[in-house]
Structure formats: C-alpha cells, structure tokens
Design a protein around this motif. Structure first.
Motif, PDB file in Angstrom:
ATOM      1  N   GLU A  71      -2.424   5.397   2.415  1.00  0.00           N
ATOM      2  CA  GLU A  71      -1.750   4.339   3.178  1.00  0.00           C
ATOM      3  C   GLU A  71      -2.679   3.650   4.170  1.00  0.00           C
ATOM      4  OE1 GLU A  71       1.892   5.860   4.898  1.00  0.00           O
ATOM      5  OE2 GLU A  71       3.005   4.686   3.428  1.00  0.00           O
ATOM      6  N   VAL A  86       0.831  -1.203   0.000  1.00  0.00           N
ATOM      7  CA  VAL A  86       0.000   0.000   0.000  1.00  0.00           C
ATOM      8  C   VAL A  86       0.866   1.254   0.000  1.00  0.00           C
ATOM      9  CG1 VAL A  86      -1.711   1.297   1.303  1.00  0.00           C
ATOM     10  CG2 VAL A  86      -1.926  -1.168   1.111  1.00  0.00           C
ATOM     11  N   VAL A  91      -7.327   5.690  -5.564  1.00  0.00           N
ATOM     12  CA  VAL A  91      -6.752   4.351  -5.698  1.00  0.00           C
ATOM     13  C   VAL A  91      -7.429   3.599  -6.841  1.00  0.00           C
ATOM     14  CG1 VAL A  91      -6.409   2.125  -4.556  1.00  0.00           C
ATOM     15  CG2 VAL A  91      -6.138   4.239  -3.261  1.00  0.00           C
ATOM     16  N   VAL A 122      -5.735  -4.022   2.111  1.00  0.00           N
ATOM     17  CA  VAL A 122      -5.858  -4.984   1.007  1.00  0.00           C
ATOM     18  C   VAL A 122      -6.262  -6.334   1.585  1.00  0.00           C
ATOM     19  CG1 VAL A 122      -4.664  -6.129  -0.889  1.00  0.00           C
ATOM     20  CG2 VAL A 122      -4.083  -3.763  -0.296  1.00  0.00           C
ATOM     21  N   SER A 166       0.696   4.172  -2.672  1.00  0.00           N
ATOM     22  CA  SER A 166       0.395   5.558  -2.300  1.00  0.00           C
ATOM     23  C   SER A 166       1.435   6.531  -2.856  1.00  0.00           C
ATOM     24  CB  SER A 166       0.305   5.699  -0.776  1.00  0.00           C
ATOM     25  OG  SER A 166       1.562   5.504  -0.179  1.00  0.00           O
ATOM     26  N   LEU A 168      -5.453   2.417   3.384  1.00  0.00           N
ATOM     27  CA  LEU A 168      -6.159   1.377   2.636  1.00  0.00           C
ATOM     28  C   LEU A 168      -5.755  -0.010   3.136  1.00  0.00           C
ATOM     29  CD1 LEU A 168      -7.903   0.647   0.066  1.00  0.00           C
ATOM     30  CD2 LEU A 168      -5.727   0.534  -1.156  1.00  0.00           C
TER      31      LEU A 168
END
Length: 332
Positions: free
Chosen positions: A104, A66, A185, A108, A70, A106
């Motif tokens: 950052e 991430v 994103v 996953v 970013s 985010l």
C-alpha cells in the motif's frame, strides 16, 4: 385606529409568506461512472475517488487503486497461485497483513483521468486509470536507478575506513529492504517478469553489509576511574553486532580509550559521583576516527560506591537510547 391598521398589515404579510410554495432543491444523482466503476482487467487498473478538491479526489483514487492491488497481491501470496517462487521464498516469513501494508506504500505516478465532476460544494469526483505495463516499466526504472545509486556509493566508499564503509553499506541494505514488495507488485503486473536478477542484487547488498560487519573488531582500555564503564561500552558494541578482539594488527580493528575523572559530593542526602568521561576511537595506524565527551552524575542514598555504579547504569541507558556509534563519537 393606527394600531389596528398595523396589526392587520402584519397578519396580511404573515399569511402571504406562508402561502408561498417551498423551493426544494433537486437531489443530485451520482454519475453512473462513479457508482458503477469500470473493473480492472489484465491490462488496466481502474479506480474512483472523491475529495474536497480535484487534487484530493485524485489522491484518494490512487490510494484506492493501490489498496485494491495490495489485496489482490496478498491473496495471491497466501495461496501461492500467482506469485513467483523466488519472491515467495525471499519473504516467506512475512504475514499477509504485512505484505498488504507494505504494498500500500506504493506510489502510482502514471495515471489518466477518464471522468471528473464537481459534485456540489467542496465535493469533487474523479475516475482514473493506469496502464499496468506502464506502471511496471516505471517501477522497473525506479529499482534500476536505486541499484545504480548504491553502486556509486560503493565506489565512493573505497576511500573510507571500515566503520564508515559499514555505515554506508547499512544505508544501502535499508534502502533495498522493501524492494521485495515492489517485486511482488511487478510480478502481479507482468506475469512474464523474472525477478531472480533483482533478488540476487538485493541478496548481494545484504551480504556485503553482513560480511564487512563481521570483520570489524574493537578492543577497549581505560584509566582507573574508567574501568567500571568498559562493560557498558562493550555491551553497546555487542548490541550493534560488533565483535571484541585483542588483535591490534588487523586493518579493520579499532581501539577505544576511556579516560574518566570522578569526584565525590553530597547533596540533599544523596551521595554523588560526578564523572567527566572522555572517549577516543583510533584505527590501526593510531588515527582518531571518533571521540566524545560525556558528563554523567551517579547518585545513591546507599553510599559513594553505589553512586559510582549508577554512572555505568546511566551510561547503559544512554547507549540504548542514542546508539553506541553516537556515544563513542564515530564520524559516520
């Protein structure tokens, strides 16, 4: 003789131990998949990580993935080369560093472990990958679910008064605040993605809150001892962006009644103003929608009048610290 024998035996053992070869543990080489990790491409994100356990190594690899993403998005934003115009316009006042920090955050969830190795004591290495389109789809699903939840709350809010509704609208506005970064994103993951529909929904959520807030008005009255507290309450309402008005016939108008009882005392050279304060908030129909009781003691070395003024000073401080909604006891 016995002592000489023991001395010779000790020397023999020492010489024997020193003659043994040292055992040197071989240096373990990091795997090539870790030192020369696969570079991310247009379809897949790759990353490596290490940790004391497998789960920690995966978490660090995801954070690195991430972080790399970013940096790429922040760079695209600063040059305006890859990010779509709609998203740029919506967050154009943001700094690149703020975009970097927001992206950052985010998380996953769809990834695969492509390599792993237990590399010595409490050291685990992993390599992971994530399909960009699968990540895009999961983010798209999350945003859709967020707006579905907001819509259900809007439908539920119709049964409440304006103060309760505006509180719910405020929560909705805060929940979509960072969705613009998610859209950045998604734009990065899918160059064909059109974010205009989502941006329109975000704007609708923001406008709904702002519109209702602008329609809510308050008026304040009090008994004799409560008059000095009225400016504090009015200032607190203003800080929360509520308007003052004398119109009592509007459905979104609320009346605040302050009743205070102040007693005079002295203690250790201080003049004291002990105030018992009752606050009630009513709607147009006269139904109480909030209430609170406060006990505040003002003090001064310059007389009772100044001690009474100190009550208002302390009330101001409580409003700033706790918020006007809590001070007047709104049930929201």
């Amino acid at each position: 003789m016995k002592k000489q024998f023991i001395l010779l035996l000790t020397l023999f053992l020492l010489l024997g131990c020193s003659s043994k070869k040292r055992v040197v543990a071989p240096v373990k080489t990091l795997p090539s998949w870790y030192t020369n990790q696969i570079k991310s491409n247009t379809r897949t994100l790759y990353s490596v990580g290490e940790g004391e356990s497998k789960s920690q190594a995966i978490a660090n690899a995801l954070n690195q993935m991430v972080s790399t993403l970013s940096v790429s998005i922040s760079s695209d934003f600063s040059t305006h080369s890859e990010v779509r115009e709609g998203t740029i316009n919506s967050i154009q006042t943001d700094s690149v560093s703020n975009i970097h920090s927001q992206v950052e955050k985010l998380r996953v969830s769809n990834y695969q472990i492509i390599n792993e190795e237990e590399f010595g004591f409490q050291r685990y290495l992993v390599a992971i990958k994530s399909d960009k389109m699968m990540l895009f789809s999961s983010l798209d699903k999350e945003i859709s679910q967020e707006f579905d939840t907001i819509q259900r709350k809007y439908e539920e809010s119709t049964q409440f008064n304006a103060l309760k509704r505006v509180s719910m609208y405020k929560e909705a506005k805060e929940s979509v605040r960072n969705l613009k970064y998610t859209l950045l994103v998604m734009n990065s993951l899918n160059q064909h993605f059109d974010d205009k529909a989502y941006l329109s929904k975000i704007l609708e959520v923001e406008n709904r809150y702002d519109s209702l807030l602008s329609q809510i008005t308050f008026s304040i009255d009090s008994n004799h001892d409560g008059k000095e507290l009225m400016p504090s309450i009015a200032n607190g309402l203003s800080l929360a962006k509520y308007k003052m008005s004398k119109k009592s016939d509007d459905k979104n108008h609320f009346r605040i009644r302050i009743v205070a009882s102040v007693s005079q005392a002295k203690s250790y050279g201080f003049d004291l103003a002990r105030s018992a304060i009752s606050i009630v908030v009513k709607d147009k129909q006269g139904i109480a929608v909030g209430s609170n009781k406060l006990n505040i003691t003002g003090q001064s070395t310059q007389g009772y009048a100044i001690a009474k003024e100190n009550v208002a000073v302390k009330l101001n401080a409580k409003i700033i610290r706790d918020g006007i909604e809590e001070i007047i006891g709104l049930d929201i």
